[in-house]
Design an enzyme around this catalytic site. Sequence first.
Site, PDB file in Angstrom:
ATOM      1  N   TRP A 133      -3.877 -12.925   6.882  1.00 48.45           N
ATOM      2  CA  TRP A 133      -2.642 -11.971   6.970  1.00 48.45           C
ATOM      3  C   TRP A 133      -1.464 -12.998   7.510  1.00 48.45           C
ATOM      4  CZ3 TRP A 133       0.835 -10.281  10.673  1.00 48.45           C
ATOM      5  CH2 TRP A 133       1.983  -9.596  10.385  1.00 48.45           C
ATOM      6  N   GLU A 147      -4.854 -10.859   2.525  1.00 49.52           N
ATOM      7  CA  GLU A 147      -4.316  -9.346   2.900  1.00 49.52           C
ATOM      8  C   GLU A 147      -2.755  -9.465   2.438  1.00 49.52           C
ATOM      9  OE1 GLU A 147      -4.263  -7.892   6.858  1.00 49.52           O
ATOM     10  OE2 GLU A 147      -3.570  -5.948   6.375  1.00 49.52           O
ATOM     11  N   LYS A 195       1.161  -7.402   1.656  1.00 49.79           N
ATOM     12  CA  LYS A 195       2.009  -6.786   2.257  1.00 49.79           C
ATOM     13  C   LYS A 195       3.205  -6.449   1.725  1.00 49.79           C
ATOM     14  CE  LYS A 195       3.496  -5.490   7.003  1.00 49.79           C
ATOM     15  NZ  LYS A 195       3.272  -5.525   8.315  1.00 49.79           N
ATOM     16  N   ASP A 221      -4.890  -2.569   2.863  1.00 50.15           N
ATOM     17  CA  ASP A 221      -4.380  -1.999   4.076  1.00 50.15           C
ATOM     18  C   ASP A 221      -3.503  -0.622   3.907  1.00 50.15           C
ATOM     19  OD1 ASP A 221      -2.591  -1.305   6.306  1.00 50.15           O
ATOM     20  OD2 ASP A 221      -3.062  -3.104   7.480  1.00 50.15           O
ATOM     21  N   HIS A 256       0.404  -1.035   3.761  1.00 50.23           N
ATOM     22  CA  HIS A 256       1.116  -1.950   3.080  1.00 50.23           C
ATOM     23  C   HIS A 256       1.679  -1.843   1.838  1.00 50.23           C
ATOM     24  CE1 HIS A 256      -0.539  -5.322   5.952  1.00 50.23           C
ATOM     25  NE2 HIS A 256      -0.124  -4.174   6.907  1.00 50.23           N
ATOM     26  N   HIS A 277      -8.374  -2.304   5.187  1.00 48.68           N
ATOM     27  CA  HIS A 277      -7.769  -1.871   6.656  1.00 48.68           C
ATOM     28  C   HIS A 277      -7.327  -0.277   6.593  1.00 48.68           C
ATOM     29  CE1 HIS A 277      -6.646  -6.248   8.397  1.00 48.68           C
ATOM     30  NE2 HIS A 277      -8.065  -6.173   8.287  1.00 48.68           N
ATOM     31  N   ASP A 314       5.084   1.246   7.709  1.00 48.03           N
ATOM     32  CA  ASP A 314       3.805   0.824   8.195  1.00 48.03           C
ATOM     33  C   ASP A 314       3.578   0.820   9.898  1.00 48.03           C
ATOM     34  OD1 ASP A 314       1.480  -0.895   7.932  1.00 48.03           O
ATOM     35  OD2 ASP A 314       2.639  -2.640   8.340  1.00 48.03           O
ATOM     36  N   ASP A 340       1.198   1.976  11.625  1.00 46.32           N
ATOM     37  CA  ASP A 340      -0.104   1.970  12.119  1.00 46.32           C
ATOM     38  C   ASP A 340      -0.500   2.872  13.199  1.00 46.32           C
ATOM     39  OD1 ASP A 340      -1.320  -0.870  11.152  1.00 46.32           O
ATOM     40  OD2 ASP A 340       0.720  -1.516  11.632  1.00 46.32           O
ATOM     41  N   ASP A 373      -7.248  -0.594  11.087  1.00 46.12           N
ATOM     42  CA  ASP A 373      -6.252  -1.327  11.446  1.00 46.12           C
ATOM     43  C   ASP A 373      -5.205  -0.573  12.068  1.00 46.12           C
ATOM     44  OD1 ASP A 373      -4.201  -3.106  12.411  1.00 46.12           O
ATOM     45  OD2 ASP A 373      -3.968  -3.932  10.166  1.00 46.12           O
TER      46      ASP A 373
HETATM   47  C1  RNT Z   1      -0.417  -6.375   9.729  1.00 44.21           C
HETATM   48  C2  RNT Z   1      -1.560  -6.794   9.015  1.00 44.21           C
HETATM   49  C3  RNT Z   1      -2.503  -7.236   9.883  1.00 44.21           C
HETATM   50  C4  RNT Z   1      -2.781  -7.026  11.425  1.00 44.21           C
HETATM   51  C5  RNT Z   1      -3.902  -7.631  12.321  1.00 44.21           C
HETATM   52  C6  RNT Z   1      -3.303  -7.439  13.728  1.00 44.21           C
HETATM   53  O1  RNT Z   1       0.518  -5.693   8.728  1.00 44.21           O
HETATM   54  O2  RNT Z   1      -1.919  -5.292   8.808  1.00 44.21           O
HETATM   55  O3  RNT Z   1      -3.843  -6.963   9.371  1.00 44.21           O
HETATM   56  O4  RNT Z   1      -2.461  -5.646  11.769  1.00 44.21           O
HETATM   57  O5  RNT Z   1      -4.071  -8.806  11.729  1.00 44.21           O
HETATM   58 ZN    ZN Z   2      -3.983  -4.989   8.124  1.00 48.39          ZN
END
Ligand code: RNT
Ligand code: ZN
Length: 422
Positions: free
Chosen positions: A188, A229, A231, A262, A265, A289, A297, A299, A330
Amino acid sequence: MKEENLTQAYALAKERYAEAGVDADAAIKTLESIPISLHCWQGDDVGGFETAGAQLSGGGIQATGNYPGKARTVAELRRDAEKAFSLIPGKHRLNLHACYLENGGKYVDRDEIEPRHFQGWIDWAKSNGLGLDFNPTYFSHPKAADGFTLTHADKAIRDFWIQHGIRCRKIGAEMGRQLGTPTVTNVWIPDGYKDIPVDRTGPRERLVDSLDKTFAEDIDPKIHLDAVEAKLFGIGAESYTPGSSEFYLGYAGSRRKLLTLDSGHYHPTEVISEKISSVLLFCPGILLHVSRPVRWDSDHVVILDDELQAIAKELVRSGHLHDRIHIGLDYFDASINRVAAWVIGARNMLKALLIALLEPTGAMKEAELKMDYTARLAMLEEQKSLPWAAVWDAYCARKGVPVGMAWFDEVRQYEKAVLSAR
Ligand code: RNT
Ligand code: ZN
Protein backbone atom coordinates in the site's frame (compact mmCIF):
# COMPACT_ATOMS: atom_id res chain seq x y z
CA MET A 1 -20.13 -18.18 33.95
CA LYS A 2 -20.52 -21.60 35.56
CA GLU A 3 -19.15 -24.41 33.45
CA GLU A 4 -22.32 -26.50 33.67
CA ASN A 5 -24.37 -23.54 32.44
CA LEU A 6 -22.04 -23.11 29.51
CA THR A 7 -22.37 -26.77 28.61
CA GLN A 8 -26.13 -26.69 28.93
CA ALA A 9 -26.50 -23.51 26.93
CA TYR A 10 -24.38 -25.03 24.18
CA ALA A 11 -26.42 -28.25 24.12
CA LEU A 12 -29.65 -26.28 23.74
CA ALA A 13 -28.16 -24.05 21.05
CA LYS A 14 -26.84 -27.06 19.19
CA GLU A 15 -30.34 -28.49 19.14
CA ARG A 16 -31.84 -25.27 17.80
CA TYR A 17 -29.28 -25.14 15.00
CA ALA A 18 -29.82 -28.82 14.20
CA GLU A 19 -33.51 -28.06 13.66
CA ALA A 20 -32.42 -25.61 10.98
CA GLY A 21 -30.16 -28.25 9.46
CA VAL A 22 -26.94 -26.69 10.80
CA ASP A 23 -24.22 -28.63 12.64
CA ALA A 24 -22.84 -26.35 15.38
CA ASP A 25 -19.88 -28.64 16.11
CA ALA A 26 -18.87 -28.45 12.45
CA ALA A 27 -19.14 -24.65 12.52
CA ILE A 28 -16.81 -24.54 15.51
CA LYS A 29 -14.37 -26.84 13.77
CA THR A 30 -14.24 -24.63 10.72
CA LEU A 31 -13.88 -21.49 12.82
CA GLU A 32 -10.92 -23.08 14.55
CA SER A 33 -9.15 -23.44 11.21
CA ILE A 34 -9.38 -19.80 10.11
CA PRO A 35 -6.49 -17.57 11.14
CA ILE A 36 -6.91 -13.84 11.63
CA SER A 37 -3.87 -11.70 10.93
CA LEU A 38 -3.53 -9.28 13.82
CA HIS A 39 -2.00 -5.97 12.72
CA CYS A 40 1.06 -5.10 14.81
CA TRP A 41 0.46 -1.37 14.33
CA GLN A 42 -2.50 -1.16 16.74
CA GLY A 43 0.03 -1.78 19.50
CA ASP A 44 2.08 1.40 19.00
CA ASP A 45 0.01 3.77 16.83
CA VAL A 46 1.88 2.82 13.61
CA GLY A 47 5.20 3.99 15.08
CA GLY A 48 7.65 1.18 14.39
CA PHE A 49 11.18 0.78 15.69
CA GLU A 50 13.49 2.24 13.10
CA THR A 51 14.67 4.95 15.44
CA ALA A 52 14.34 5.16 19.20
CA GLY A 53 11.55 7.37 20.50
CA ALA A 54 8.21 8.43 19.09
CA GLN A 55 7.70 8.71 15.38
CA LEU A 56 5.01 10.45 13.42
CA SER A 57 3.09 8.17 11.15
CA GLY A 58 2.23 10.67 8.41
CA GLY A 59 1.65 9.71 4.81
CA GLY A 60 -2.11 9.57 4.94
CA ILE A 61 -2.20 7.52 8.11
CA GLN A 62 -3.20 9.11 11.35
CA ALA A 63 -3.65 7.45 14.72
CA THR A 64 -5.44 9.77 17.12
CA GLY A 65 -5.55 9.63 20.90
CA ASN A 66 -3.00 9.49 23.70
CA TYR A 67 -4.06 6.60 25.90
CA PRO A 68 -1.11 5.71 28.13
CA GLY A 69 0.91 2.52 27.89
CA LYS A 70 1.76 2.12 24.23
CA ALA A 71 4.54 -0.29 23.30
CA ARG A 72 7.88 1.51 22.93
CA THR A 73 10.12 -1.42 22.11
CA VAL A 74 9.92 -4.69 20.22
CA ALA A 75 9.90 -6.55 23.53
CA GLU A 76 6.96 -4.51 24.80
CA LEU A 77 5.01 -4.96 21.57
CA ARG A 78 5.56 -8.72 21.68
CA ARG A 79 4.46 -8.90 25.28
CA ASP A 80 1.29 -6.92 24.49
CA ALA A 81 0.55 -9.03 21.44
CA GLU A 82 1.03 -12.22 23.47
CA LYS A 83 -1.49 -10.89 25.97
CA ALA A 84 -3.95 -10.13 23.19
CA PHE A 85 -3.49 -13.54 21.55
CA SER A 86 -4.11 -15.25 24.90
CA LEU A 87 -7.59 -13.68 24.93
CA ILE A 88 -8.52 -14.53 21.33
CA PRO A 89 -9.63 -18.12 20.71
CA GLY A 90 -7.73 -20.07 18.05
CA LYS A 91 -4.32 -19.92 16.34
CA HIS A 92 -3.62 -16.77 14.41
CA ARG A 93 -1.04 -14.62 12.63
CA LEU A 94 0.80 -11.37 13.19
CA ASN A 95 0.93 -8.77 10.44
CA LEU A 96 4.19 -6.81 10.53
CA HIS A 97 5.30 -3.66 8.78
CA ALA A 98 8.87 -3.23 7.56
CA CYS A 99 9.42 -0.37 10.03
CA TYR A 100 9.08 -2.89 12.90
CA LEU A 101 12.52 -4.32 12.13
CA GLU A 102 15.19 -5.04 14.73
CA ASN A 103 18.26 -3.08 13.67
CA GLY A 104 20.24 -3.43 16.88
CA GLY A 105 20.12 0.33 17.48
CA LYS A 106 21.84 1.19 14.18
CA TYR A 107 19.61 2.81 11.57
CA VAL A 108 19.13 0.64 8.49
CA ASP A 109 17.44 2.38 5.60
CA ARG A 110 14.45 0.84 3.87
CA ASP A 111 16.38 -0.15 0.74
CA GLU A 112 18.85 -2.11 2.84
CA ILE A 113 16.68 -4.23 5.11
CA GLU A 114 17.25 -7.97 5.14
CA PRO A 115 15.62 -11.10 6.52
CA ARG A 116 18.05 -11.05 9.45
CA HIS A 117 16.38 -7.87 10.73
CA PHE A 118 13.23 -9.94 11.19
CA GLN A 119 14.77 -13.17 12.47
CA GLY A 120 13.76 -12.22 16.01
CA TRP A 121 10.15 -11.89 14.89
CA ILE A 122 10.31 -15.20 13.03
CA ASP A 123 11.70 -16.98 16.09
CA TRP A 124 9.08 -15.36 18.29
CA ALA A 125 6.30 -16.32 15.86
CA LYS A 126 7.56 -19.89 15.77
CA SER A 127 7.62 -20.23 19.53
CA ASN A 128 4.10 -18.79 19.76
CA GLY A 129 2.69 -20.95 16.95
CA LEU A 130 1.86 -17.91 14.80
CA GLY A 131 2.11 -17.24 11.09
CA LEU A 132 3.50 -13.91 9.87
CA ASP A 133 2.34 -11.46 7.23
CA PHE A 134 4.29 -8.49 6.00
CA ASN A 135 4.12 -4.98 4.49
CA PRO A 136 6.69 -2.70 2.94
CA THR A 137 6.50 0.69 4.69
CA TYR A 138 6.15 3.43 2.09
CA PHE A 139 5.39 6.16 4.63
CA SER A 140 7.07 7.92 7.61
CA HIS A 141 10.27 8.48 5.66
CA PRO A 142 12.04 11.50 4.15
CA LYS A 143 11.74 9.95 0.68
CA ALA A 144 7.96 9.81 1.12
CA ALA A 145 7.71 13.42 2.29
CA ASP A 146 6.66 14.72 -1.16
CA GLY A 147 3.60 12.49 -1.01
CA PHE A 148 4.92 10.22 -3.77
CA THR A 149 6.84 6.94 -3.61
CA LEU A 150 6.40 4.32 -6.34
CA THR A 151 4.74 6.96 -8.54
CA HIS A 152 7.29 9.73 -7.93
CA ALA A 153 8.34 11.61 -11.06
CA ASP A 154 11.98 11.32 -9.92
CA LYS A 155 13.35 7.96 -10.99
CA ALA A 156 15.88 7.86 -8.13
CA ILE A 157 13.09 8.05 -5.57
CA ARG A 158 11.04 5.45 -7.40
CA ASP A 159 14.07 3.15 -7.54
CA PHE A 160 14.62 3.53 -3.82
CA TRP A 161 11.07 2.38 -3.11
CA ILE A 162 11.22 -0.39 -5.70
CA GLN A 163 14.32 -1.69 -3.92
CA HIS A 164 12.41 -1.52 -0.62
CA GLY A 165 9.58 -3.60 -2.09
CA ILE A 166 12.00 -6.15 -3.54
CA ARG A 167 13.69 -6.53 -0.16
CA CYS A 168 10.35 -6.88 1.61
CA ARG A 169 9.30 -9.72 -0.66
CA LYS A 170 12.54 -11.53 0.18
CA ILE A 171 11.86 -11.00 3.88
CA GLY A 172 8.26 -12.17 3.49
CA ALA A 173 9.43 -15.27 1.63
CA GLU A 174 11.93 -16.08 4.38
CA MET A 175 9.21 -15.74 7.01
CA GLY A 176 6.96 -18.07 5.04
CA ARG A 177 9.75 -20.56 4.45
CA GLN A 178 10.75 -20.79 8.08
CA LEU A 179 7.21 -20.84 9.44
CA GLY A 180 5.79 -23.24 6.84
CA THR A 181 2.83 -21.01 5.97
CA PRO A 182 2.79 -18.45 3.17
CA THR A 183 3.39 -14.86 4.17
CA VAL A 184 1.15 -12.37 2.43
CA THR A 185 3.14 -9.22 1.69
CA ASN A 186 0.84 -6.30 1.04
CA VAL A 187 1.74 -3.21 -0.95
CA TRP A 188 0.00 0.00 0.00
CA ILE A 189 1.40 3.40 -0.97
CA PRO A 190 0.18 6.76 0.29
CA ASP A 191 0.78 8.51 -3.05
CA GLY A 192 -1.61 11.14 -4.32
CA TYR A 193 -2.39 14.78 -4.96
CA LYS A 194 -4.06 17.10 -2.51
CA ASP A 195 -5.58 19.13 -5.34
CA ILE A 196 -6.85 18.40 -8.82
CA PRO A 197 -4.09 17.07 -11.06
CA VAL A 198 -3.66 17.65 -14.77
CA ASP A 199 -2.02 14.36 -15.57
CA ARG A 200 -3.89 11.41 -14.12
CA THR A 201 -2.21 8.91 -16.40
CA GLY A 202 1.50 9.53 -15.78
CA PRO A 203 1.59 8.51 -12.11
CA ARG A 204 -0.47 5.41 -12.92
CA GLU A 205 1.90 4.42 -15.71
CA ARG A 206 4.80 4.86 -13.33
CA LEU A 207 2.98 2.76 -10.73
CA VAL A 208 2.51 -0.12 -13.16
CA ASP A 209 6.18 0.02 -14.03
CA SER A 210 7.33 0.24 -10.40
CA LEU A 211 5.11 -2.65 -9.35
CA ASP A 212 6.21 -4.82 -12.27
CA LYS A 213 9.83 -4.21 -11.26
CA THR A 214 9.06 -4.94 -7.62
CA PHE A 215 7.36 -8.23 -8.52
CA ALA A 216 9.84 -9.23 -11.25
CA GLU A 217 11.13 -12.25 -9.37
CA ASP A 218 8.78 -15.21 -9.07
CA ILE A 219 8.43 -16.57 -5.55
CA ASP A 220 6.91 -19.93 -4.67
CA PRO A 221 3.30 -19.30 -3.58
CA LYS A 222 3.75 -22.00 -0.94
CA ILE A 223 5.88 -19.56 1.03
CA HIS A 224 4.87 -16.13 -0.22
CA LEU A 225 1.95 -14.26 -1.79
CA ASP A 226 1.77 -10.68 -3.05
CA ALA A 227 -1.18 -8.41 -2.40
CA VAL A 228 -1.93 -4.87 -3.60
CA GLU A 229 -4.19 -2.46 -1.73
CA ALA A 230 -6.33 0.22 -3.35
CA LYS A 231 -7.50 3.40 -1.69
CA LEU A 232 -9.85 6.24 -2.48
CA PHE A 233 -7.98 9.07 -0.78
CA GLY A 234 -5.70 9.95 2.12
CA ILE A 235 -4.99 12.93 4.32
CA GLY A 236 -3.22 15.34 2.01
CA ALA A 237 -4.15 13.23 -1.01
CA GLU A 238 -7.84 14.02 -1.22
CA SER A 239 -8.18 14.70 -4.94
CA TYR A 240 -6.32 11.93 -6.68
CA THR A 241 -4.88 8.54 -5.72
CA PRO A 242 -3.02 6.70 -8.49
CA GLY A 243 -3.56 3.38 -6.69
CA SER A 244 -7.33 3.55 -6.96
CA SER A 245 -9.80 0.70 -6.90
CA GLU A 246 -9.97 0.38 -10.70
CA PHE A 247 -6.20 0.59 -10.97
CA TYR A 248 -5.52 -2.26 -8.59
CA LEU A 249 -8.41 -4.42 -9.73
CA GLY A 250 -6.91 -4.27 -13.21
CA TYR A 251 -3.40 -4.77 -11.91
CA ALA A 252 -4.21 -7.71 -9.61
CA GLY A 253 -6.37 -9.37 -12.27
CA SER A 254 -3.78 -9.08 -15.03
CA ARG A 255 -0.73 -9.88 -12.86
CA ARG A 256 -2.41 -12.61 -10.81
CA LYS A 257 -1.93 -10.89 -7.47
CA LEU A 258 -4.18 -10.90 -4.42
CA LEU A 259 -6.36 -7.82 -4.17
CA THR A 260 -6.58 -6.22 -0.74
CA LEU A 261 -10.01 -4.95 0.19
CA ASP A 262 -9.85 -2.48 3.07
CA SER A 263 -13.29 -1.60 4.46
CA GLY A 264 -12.28 2.05 4.82
CA HIS A 265 -11.01 2.64 1.30
CA TYR A 266 -14.16 3.26 -0.70
CA HIS A 267 -16.87 5.85 -1.09
CA PRO A 268 -18.98 6.08 2.07
CA THR A 269 -21.93 4.13 0.68
CA GLU A 270 -19.77 1.43 -0.93
CA VAL A 271 -19.17 -1.75 1.05
CA ILE A 272 -16.51 -4.39 0.52
CA SER A 273 -18.94 -7.21 1.27
CA GLU A 274 -20.47 -6.46 -2.13
CA LYS A 275 -17.11 -6.68 -3.89
CA ILE A 276 -15.80 -10.05 -2.66
CA SER A 277 -17.77 -12.24 -5.09
CA SER A 278 -16.67 -10.19 -8.12
CA VAL A 279 -13.03 -9.98 -7.13
CA LEU A 280 -12.82 -13.74 -6.58
CA LEU A 281 -13.87 -14.27 -10.20
CA PHE A 282 -10.87 -12.37 -11.53
CA CYS A 283 -8.11 -12.41 -8.93
CA PRO A 284 -6.35 -15.42 -7.44
CA GLY A 285 -7.30 -14.36 -3.94
CA ILE A 286 -8.25 -11.63 -1.54
CA LEU A 287 -6.58 -10.09 1.45
CA LEU A 288 -9.02 -8.36 3.73
CA HIS A 289 -8.16 -5.36 5.79
CA VAL A 290 -11.15 -5.35 8.03
CA SER A 291 -11.57 -1.91 9.51
CA ARG A 292 -14.38 0.48 10.46
CA PRO A 293 -14.63 3.79 8.68
CA VAL A 294 -16.58 6.39 10.64
CA ARG A 295 -17.50 9.11 8.10
CA TRP A 296 -14.09 8.62 6.47
CA ASP A 297 -11.19 6.16 6.54
CA SER A 298 -10.92 6.64 10.27
CA ASP A 299 -9.73 3.11 11.15
CA HIS A 300 -11.91 2.65 14.23
CA VAL A 301 -11.90 -0.64 16.11
CA VAL A 302 -13.96 -3.28 14.32
CA ILE A 303 -17.38 -3.79 15.91
CA LEU A 304 -19.96 -6.48 15.27
CA ASP A 305 -22.04 -4.36 12.91
CA ASP A 306 -24.07 -5.28 9.86
CA GLU A 307 -21.19 -4.81 7.44
CA LEU A 308 -18.84 -7.04 9.44
CA GLN A 309 -21.48 -9.76 9.38
CA ALA A 310 -22.08 -9.20 5.68
CA ILE A 311 -18.34 -9.54 4.99
CA ALA A 312 -18.13 -12.76 6.99
CA LYS A 313 -21.16 -14.21 5.20
CA GLU A 314 -19.67 -13.46 1.80
CA LEU A 315 -16.40 -15.08 2.83
CA VAL A 316 -18.10 -18.22 4.09
CA ARG A 317 -20.56 -18.45 1.19
CA SER A 318 -17.73 -18.07 -1.34
CA GLY A 319 -16.41 -21.50 -0.36
CA HIS A 320 -12.84 -20.18 -0.53
CA LEU A 321 -12.14 -19.53 3.14
CA HIS A 322 -9.28 -21.99 3.21
CA ASP A 323 -7.60 -21.40 -0.12
CA ARG A 324 -8.09 -17.90 -1.51
CA ILE A 325 -9.07 -15.70 1.39
CA HIS A 326 -6.72 -14.09 3.91
CA ILE A 327 -8.29 -12.16 6.74
CA GLY A 328 -6.40 -9.29 8.34
CA LEU A 329 -7.47 -6.45 10.57
CA ASP A 330 -6.47 -2.85 9.98
CA TYR A 331 -7.30 -0.14 12.48
CA PHE A 332 -5.50 1.92 15.07
CA ASP A 333 -7.21 3.61 17.95
CA ALA A 334 -4.83 5.36 20.33
CA SER A 335 -7.62 6.64 22.58
CA ILE A 336 -8.35 3.35 24.35
CA ASN A 337 -6.33 0.49 25.82
CA ARG A 338 -4.48 -0.89 22.79
CA VAL A 339 -4.51 -4.53 23.91
CA ALA A 340 -8.27 -4.28 24.39
CA ALA A 341 -8.58 -2.72 20.93
CA TRP A 342 -6.86 -5.76 19.41
CA VAL A 343 -8.97 -8.21 21.38
CA ILE A 344 -12.30 -6.51 20.70
CA GLY A 345 -11.70 -6.32 16.96
CA ALA A 346 -10.36 -9.86 16.63
CA ARG A 347 -13.10 -11.41 18.75
CA ASN A 348 -15.69 -9.55 16.71
CA MET A 349 -14.21 -10.81 13.46
CA LEU A 350 -14.38 -14.36 14.80
CA LYS A 351 -17.93 -13.88 16.09
CA ALA A 352 -19.01 -12.65 12.66
CA LEU A 353 -17.41 -15.69 11.04
CA LEU A 354 -19.11 -18.00 13.51
CA ILE A 355 -22.51 -16.43 12.84
CA ALA A 356 -21.88 -16.91 9.13
CA LEU A 357 -20.78 -20.52 9.62
CA LEU A 358 -24.02 -21.22 11.51
CA GLU A 359 -26.12 -20.13 8.55
CA PRO A 360 -28.21 -22.71 6.64
CA THR A 361 -26.76 -21.45 3.38
CA GLY A 362 -27.91 -24.40 1.28
CA ALA A 363 -31.55 -24.10 2.26
CA MET A 364 -31.57 -20.38 1.63
CA LYS A 365 -29.91 -20.70 -1.74
CA GLU A 366 -32.50 -23.27 -2.68
CA ALA A 367 -35.33 -20.91 -1.75
CA GLU A 368 -33.66 -18.19 -3.78
CA LEU A 369 -33.32 -20.37 -6.86
CA LYS A 370 -36.98 -21.34 -6.58
CA MET A 371 -37.78 -17.62 -6.44
CA ASP A 372 -39.31 -18.14 -3.03
CA TYR A 373 -38.15 -14.79 -1.73
CA THR A 374 -40.62 -14.94 1.12
CA ALA A 375 -38.93 -18.01 2.55
CA ARG A 376 -35.50 -16.47 1.94
CA LEU A 377 -36.39 -13.35 3.90
CA ALA A 378 -38.07 -15.35 6.66
CA MET A 379 -34.99 -17.54 7.11
CA LEU A 380 -32.54 -14.65 6.99
CA GLU A 381 -34.49 -12.80 9.66
CA GLU A 382 -35.10 -15.82 11.89
CA GLN A 383 -31.38 -16.46 12.15
CA LYS A 384 -30.75 -13.11 13.73
CA SER A 385 -32.26 -14.37 16.97
CA LEU A 386 -30.73 -17.83 17.04
CA PRO A 387 -28.41 -18.53 20.01
CA TRP A 388 -25.03 -18.10 18.31
CA ALA A 389 -23.65 -16.49 21.49
CA ALA A 390 -23.95 -19.81 23.35
CA VAL A 391 -21.86 -21.43 20.63
CA TRP A 392 -19.31 -18.63 20.88
CA ASP A 393 -19.04 -19.00 24.66
CA ALA A 394 -18.55 -22.73 24.31
CA TYR A 395 -15.86 -22.15 21.71
CA CYS A 396 -13.98 -19.72 23.96
CA ALA A 397 -14.20 -22.15 26.88
CA ARG A 398 -12.93 -25.05 24.76
CA LYS A 399 -10.01 -22.95 23.58
CA GLY A 400 -9.15 -21.97 27.13
CA VAL A 401 -9.75 -18.24 26.65
CA PRO A 402 -11.96 -16.18 28.96
CA VAL A 403 -15.70 -16.26 28.34
CA GLY A 404 -17.65 -12.99 28.20
CA MET A 405 -16.28 -9.93 29.98
CA ALA A 406 -13.73 -12.07 31.84
CA TRP A 407 -11.24 -11.25 29.06
CA PHE A 408 -11.57 -7.60 30.00
CA ASP A 409 -10.70 -8.26 33.64
CA GLU A 410 -7.43 -9.70 32.38
CA VAL A 411 -6.73 -6.63 30.29
CA ARG A 412 -7.41 -4.40 33.28
CA GLN A 413 -4.98 -6.43 35.39
CA TYR A 414 -2.37 -6.27 32.64
CA GLU A 415 -2.86 -2.54 32.43
CA LYS A 416 -2.27 -2.17 36.14
CA ALA A 417 0.71 -4.49 36.29
CA VAL A 418 2.46 -3.71 32.99
CA LEU A 419 1.09 -0.86 30.87
CA SER A 420 0.76 1.74 33.60
CA ALA A 421 4.46 1.37 34.43
CA ARG A 422 5.49 2.61 30.96
C1 RNT B 1 -3.68 2.77 4.81
C2 RNT B 1 -3.84 1.33 4.52
C3 RNT B 1 -2.74 0.44 5.01
C4 RNT B 1 -2.25 0.81 6.40
C5 RNT B 1 -1.25 -0.14 6.97
C6 RNT B 1 -0.57 0.41 8.17
O1 RNT B 1 -4.79 3.49 4.50
O2 RNT B 1 -5.06 0.88 5.00
O3 RNT B 1 -3.13 -0.88 4.95
O4 RNT B 1 -3.30 0.96 7.29
O5 RNT B 1 -0.36 -0.51 5.99
ZN1 ZN C 1 -5.42 -1.24 4.94
